[in-house]
Design a protein around this motif. Structure first.
Motif, PDB file in Angstrom:
ATOM      1  N   GLY A  44     -31.495  36.093  79.868  1.00 38.63           N
ATOM      2  CA  GLY A  44     -31.396  34.778  79.230  1.00 38.63           C
ATOM      3  C   GLY A  44     -31.158  34.926  77.746  1.00 38.63           C
ATOM      4  N   ALA A  45     -31.282  33.817  77.020  1.00 42.12           N
ATOM      5  CA  ALA A  45     -31.123  33.822  75.567  1.00 42.12           C
ATOM      6  C   ALA A  45     -32.313  33.084  74.972  1.00 42.12           C
ATOM      7  CB  ALA A  45     -29.821  33.125  75.182  1.00 42.12           C
ATOM      8  N   LEU A  46     -32.631  33.404  73.722  1.00 43.70           N
ATOM      9  CA  LEU A  46     -33.731  32.708  73.050  1.00 43.70           C
ATOM     10  C   LEU A  46     -33.407  31.233  72.950  1.00 43.70           C
ATOM     11  CD1 LEU A  46     -34.530  35.056  70.040  1.00 43.70           C
ATOM     12  CD2 LEU A  46     -35.769  34.831  72.215  1.00 43.70           C
ATOM     13  N   SER A  47     -34.356  30.394  73.228  1.00 45.03           N
ATOM     14  CA  SER A  47     -34.135  28.961  73.117  1.00 45.03           C
ATOM     15  C   SER A  47     -35.454  28.230  72.902  1.00 45.03           C
ATOM     16  CB  SER A  47     -33.449  28.434  74.388  1.00 45.03           C
ATOM     17  OG  SER A  47     -33.416  27.032  74.357  1.00 45.03           O
ATOM     18  N   PRO A  48     -35.702  27.855  71.629  1.00 48.30           N
ATOM     19  CA  PRO A  48     -36.942  27.119  71.366  1.00 48.30           C
ATOM     20  C   PRO A  48     -36.990  25.816  72.182  1.00 48.30           C
ATOM     21  CG  PRO A  48     -35.818  27.708  69.314  1.00 48.30           C
ATOM     22  CD  PRO A  48     -34.899  28.067  70.422  1.00 48.30           C
ATOM     23  N   MET A  49     -35.807  25.201  72.382  1.00 50.88           N
ATOM     24  CA  MET A  49     -35.745  23.934  73.135  1.00 50.88           C
ATOM     25  C   MET A  49     -36.207  24.113  74.578  1.00 50.88           C
ATOM     26  SD  MET A  49     -34.289  21.472  71.266  1.00 50.88           S
ATOM     27  CE  MET A  49     -33.318  20.403  72.332  1.00 50.88           C
ATOM     28  N   LYS A  50     -35.737  25.218  75.185  1.00 48.40           N
ATOM     29  CA  LYS A  50     -36.095  25.436  76.597  1.00 48.40           C
ATOM     30  C   LYS A  50     -37.356  26.288  76.725  1.00 48.40           C
ATOM     31  CE  LYS A  50     -31.191  25.589  77.772  1.00 48.40           C
ATOM     32  NZ  LYS A  50     -30.206  26.693  77.634  1.00 48.40           N
ATOM     33  N   GLY A  51     -37.963  26.610  75.587  1.00 50.51           N
ATOM     34  CA  GLY A  51     -39.202  27.389  75.631  1.00 50.51           C
ATOM     35  C   GLY A  51     -38.990  28.858  75.971  1.00 50.51           C
ATOM     36  N   VAL A  52     -37.774  29.385  75.705  1.00 55.89           N
ATOM     37  CA  VAL A  52     -37.544  30.812  75.967  1.00 55.89           C
ATOM     38  C   VAL A  52     -37.844  31.605  74.692  1.00 55.89           C
ATOM     39  CG1 VAL A  52     -35.913  32.580  76.741  1.00 55.89           C
ATOM     40  CG2 VAL A  52     -35.747  30.248  77.652  1.00 55.89           C
ATOM     41  N   LEU A  53     -38.872  32.448  74.759  1.00 58.61           N
ATOM     42  CA  LEU A  53     -39.329  33.224  73.605  1.00 58.61           C
ATOM     43  C   LEU A  53     -38.957  34.693  73.796  1.00 58.61           C
ATOM     44  CD1 LEU A  53     -42.863  31.588  73.494  1.00 58.61           C
ATOM     45  CD2 LEU A  53     -40.878  31.017  72.053  1.00 58.61           C
ATOM     46  N   PRO A  54     -39.010  35.505  72.693  1.00 58.18           N
ATOM     47  CA  PRO A  54     -38.635  36.919  72.809  1.00 58.18           C
ATOM     48  C   PRO A  54     -39.339  37.631  73.959  1.00 58.18           C
ATOM     49  CG  PRO A  54     -38.941  36.352  70.520  1.00 58.18           C
ATOM     50  CD  PRO A  54     -39.341  35.134  71.307  1.00 58.18           C
ATOM     51  N   GLU A  55     -40.625  37.299  74.176  1.00 58.73           N
ATOM     52  CA  GLU A  55     -41.361  38.019  75.237  1.00 58.73           C
ATOM     53  C   GLU A  55     -40.888  37.641  76.636  1.00 58.73           C
ATOM     54  OE1 GLU A  55     -42.656  36.254  72.737  1.00 58.73           O
ATOM     55  OE2 GLU A  55     -44.401  35.072  73.357  1.00 58.73           O
ATOM     56  N   ASP A  56     -40.076  36.572  76.737  1.00 58.09           N
ATOM     57  CA  ASP A  56     -39.521  36.205  78.046  1.00 58.09           C
ATOM     58  C   ASP A  56     -38.268  37.015  78.370  1.00 58.09           C
ATOM     59  OD1 ASP A  56     -41.422  34.156  78.495  1.00 58.09           O
ATOM     60  OD2 ASP A  56     -40.316  32.877  77.096  1.00 58.09           O
ATOM     61  N   LEU A  57     -37.719  37.700  77.367  1.00 57.37           N
ATOM     62  CA  LEU A  57     -36.499  38.486  77.574  1.00 57.37           C
ATOM     63  C   LEU A  57     -36.853  39.963  77.713  1.00 57.37           C
ATOM     64  CD1 LEU A  57     -34.240  36.762  74.900  1.00 57.37           C
ATOM     65  CD2 LEU A  57     -34.462  36.208  77.332  1.00 57.37           C
ATOM     66  N   ARG A  58     -35.919  40.755  78.256  1.00 59.58           N
ATOM     67  CA  ARG A  58     -36.193  42.183  78.483  1.00 59.58           C
ATOM     68  C   ARG A  58     -35.890  43.005  77.218  1.00 59.58           C
ATOM     69  NH1 ARG A  58     -33.102  44.493  81.936  1.00 59.58           N
ATOM     70  NH2 ARG A  58     -34.594  45.914  82.841  1.00 59.58           N
ATOM     71  N   VAL A  59     -36.591  42.623  76.132  1.00 57.03           N
ATOM     72  CA  VAL A  59     -36.360  43.305  74.856  1.00 57.03           C
ATOM     73  C   VAL A  59     -37.152  44.605  74.782  1.00 57.03           C
ATOM     74  CG1 VAL A  59     -36.551  43.096  72.347  1.00 57.03           C
ATOM     75  CG2 VAL A  59     -35.834  41.126  73.698  1.00 57.03           C
ATOM     76  N   ALA A  60     -38.392  44.587  75.269  1.00 53.70           N
ATOM     77  CA  ALA A  60     -39.217  45.808  75.252  1.00 53.70           C
ATOM     78  C   ALA A  60     -38.524  46.910  76.062  1.00 53.70           C
ATOM     79  CB  ALA A  60     -40.601  45.519  75.815  1.00 53.70           C
ATOM     80  N   GLU A  61     -37.951  46.530  77.198  1.00 55.13           N
ATOM     81  CA  GLU A  61     -37.244  47.505  78.045  1.00 55.13           C
ATOM     82  C   GLU A  61     -36.026  48.051  77.312  1.00 55.13           C
ATOM     83  OE1 GLU A  61     -38.338  44.562  78.960  1.00 55.13           O
ATOM     84  OE2 GLU A  61     -39.028  44.522  81.037  1.00 55.13           O
ATOM     85  N   LEU A  62     -35.384  47.176  76.516  1.00 55.12           N
ATOM     86  CA  LEU A  62     -34.209  47.600  75.752  1.00 55.12           C
ATOM     87  C   LEU A  62     -34.603  48.657  74.711  1.00 55.12           C
ATOM     88  CD1 LEU A  62     -31.234  47.293  74.842  1.00 55.12           C
ATOM     89  CD2 LEU A  62     -31.973  45.395  73.386  1.00 55.12           C
ATOM     90  N   LEU A  63     -35.673  48.379  73.969  1.00 60.61           N
ATOM     91  CA  LEU A  63     -36.123  49.320  72.939  1.00 60.61           C
ATOM     92  C   LEU A  63     -36.473  50.666  73.568  1.00 60.61           C
ATOM     93  CD1 LEU A  63     -38.381  46.886  70.868  1.00 60.61           C
ATOM     94  CD2 LEU A  63     -36.101  47.698  70.292  1.00 60.61           C
ATOM     95  N   GLU A  64     -37.119  50.595  74.715  1.00 62.61           N
ATOM     96  CA  GLU A  64     -37.510  51.813  75.422  1.00 62.61           C
ATOM     97  C   GLU A  64     -36.278  52.629  75.839  1.00 62.61           C
ATOM     98  OE1 GLU A  64     -39.905  51.952  79.400  1.00 62.61           O
ATOM     99  OE2 GLU A  64     -41.013  50.805  77.896  1.00 62.61           O
ATOM    100  N   ARG A  65     -35.277  51.933  76.373  1.00 61.81           N
ATOM    101  CA  ARG A  65     -34.064  52.639  76.828  1.00 61.81           C
ATOM    102  C   ARG A  65     -33.315  53.273  75.671  1.00 61.81           C
ATOM    103  NH1 ARG A  65     -30.010  49.343  80.419  1.00 61.81           N
ATOM    104  NH2 ARG A  65     -29.127  51.390  80.842  1.00 61.81           N
ATOM    105  N   ILE A  66     -33.273  52.552  74.530  1.00 60.29           N
ATOM    106  CA  ILE A  66     -32.534  53.067  73.377  1.00 60.29           C
ATOM    107  C   ILE A  66     -33.100  54.434  72.978  1.00 60.29           C
ATOM    108  CG2 ILE A  66     -32.124  52.699  70.901  1.00 60.29           C
ATOM    109  CD1 ILE A  66     -31.910  49.683  71.561  1.00 60.29           C
ATOM    110  N   GLN A  67     -34.425  54.519  72.967  1.00 58.01           N
ATOM    111  CA  GLN A  67     -35.060  55.799  72.603  1.00 58.01           C
ATOM    112  C   GLN A  67     -34.879  56.829  73.710  1.00 58.01           C
ATOM    113  OE1 GLN A  67     -35.951  56.090  69.640  1.00 58.01           O
ATOM    114  NE2 GLN A  67     -36.312  54.000  68.951  1.00 58.01           N
ATOM    115  N   ALA A  68     -35.151  56.426  74.947  1.00 61.99           N
ATOM    116  CA  ALA A  68     -35.179  57.385  76.055  1.00 61.99           C
ATOM    117  C   ALA A  68     -33.793  57.943  76.395  1.00 61.99           C
ATOM    118  CB  ALA A  68     -35.797  56.740  77.282  1.00 61.99           C
ATOM    119  N   ASP A  69     -32.749  57.108  76.262  1.00 67.37           N
ATOM    120  CA  ASP A  69     -31.415  57.533  76.692  1.00 67.37           C
ATOM    121  C   ASP A  69     -30.561  58.081  75.549  1.00 67.37           C
ATOM    122  OD1 ASP A  69     -32.245  56.621  79.106  1.00 67.37           O
ATOM    123  OD2 ASP A  69     -30.949  54.866  79.190  1.00 67.37           O
ATOM    124  N   GLY A  70     -31.115  58.166  74.336  1.00 65.29           N
ATOM    125  CA  GLY A  70     -30.330  58.652  73.216  1.00 65.29           C
ATOM    126  C   GLY A  70     -29.139  57.759  72.914  1.00 65.29           C
TER     127      GLY A  70
END
Ligand code: ZN
Length: 206
Positions: free
Chosen positions: A111-137
């Protein structure tokens, strides 16, 4: 007043629950469906049941996959794991893939961030993204969120989160954004493959 038979009215009601299907379209679909042969209706039902039972998210990137396995892109040895294309939804990845030139991997935000629809950063797969960036070089992240206000806000948020990260060897992680040229507000999965391919080729620093 002549009403619709209840069974047909129910079918129409069920169809209107689908995205993009209003009452008129639902009526047309329902009238077409009830003219199908019983065997055709049965295979539609089977396809629906199979999809619900078997389609899963790829455990690595979140793309559509089957039976809990890695998607074709994550499973392929030939794909460049150091480039990640970050998209909102699995269908956006399918759209980029249709262009036929992208050889990196994907990451689905969900999804995308949307204050209107109540979509917050923790609702998106951002933590998984940060993890992959480090793990996969990873050396480059292409932010391919939609060219909509929510998609742009999400791109800026990702920039904030990723700008301090480094690629292997200590160089700064390259952050890019699809080039303009996609119609403003357009959803990726509606863009034609050639336009999308050109937006990818001419991507700019985020
Ligand atoms: Zn995958």
């Amino acid at each position: 007043m002549l009403g619709l038979p209840p069974a047909l009215a129910d079918l129409i009601h069920q169809l209107t629950r689908l995205p993009g299907i209003g009452p008129k379209a639902a009526e047309r679909l329902a009238l077409a469906l009830i003219k199908w042969e019983p065997a055709e209706v049965a295979s539609l039902g089977q396809a629906l049941n199979d999809s619900v039972a078997r389609v899963t998210d790829c455990p690595t990137c979140g793309c559509l996959s089957q039976d809990g396995e890695l998607c074709d892109v994550c499973a392929s040895e030939g794909r460049d794991a150091s480039v990640l294309c970050v998209v909102e939804d699995a269908l956006d990845a399918v759209a980029v893939e249709r262009g036929g030139t992208y050889n990196g991997r994907y990451h689905i935000l969900g999804g995308a961030l949307s204050p209107m629809k109540g979509v917050l950063p923790e609702d998106l797969r951002v933590a998984e993204l940060l993890e992959r960036i480090q793990a996969d070089g990873v050396t480059e992240v292409i932010v391919a969120t939609n060219a909509s206000p929510d998609g742009e806000a999400t791109a800026l948020y990702l920039k904030q989160e990723l700008v301090e990260l480094t690629a292997p060897g200590g160089a700064a992680l390259r952050l890019t954004r699809l080039a303009r040229g996609l119609p403003s507000g357009a959803q990726l999965d509606y863009a034609d493959p050639a336009t999308l391919q050109s937006a990818l080729e001419h991507r700019t620093e985020l």
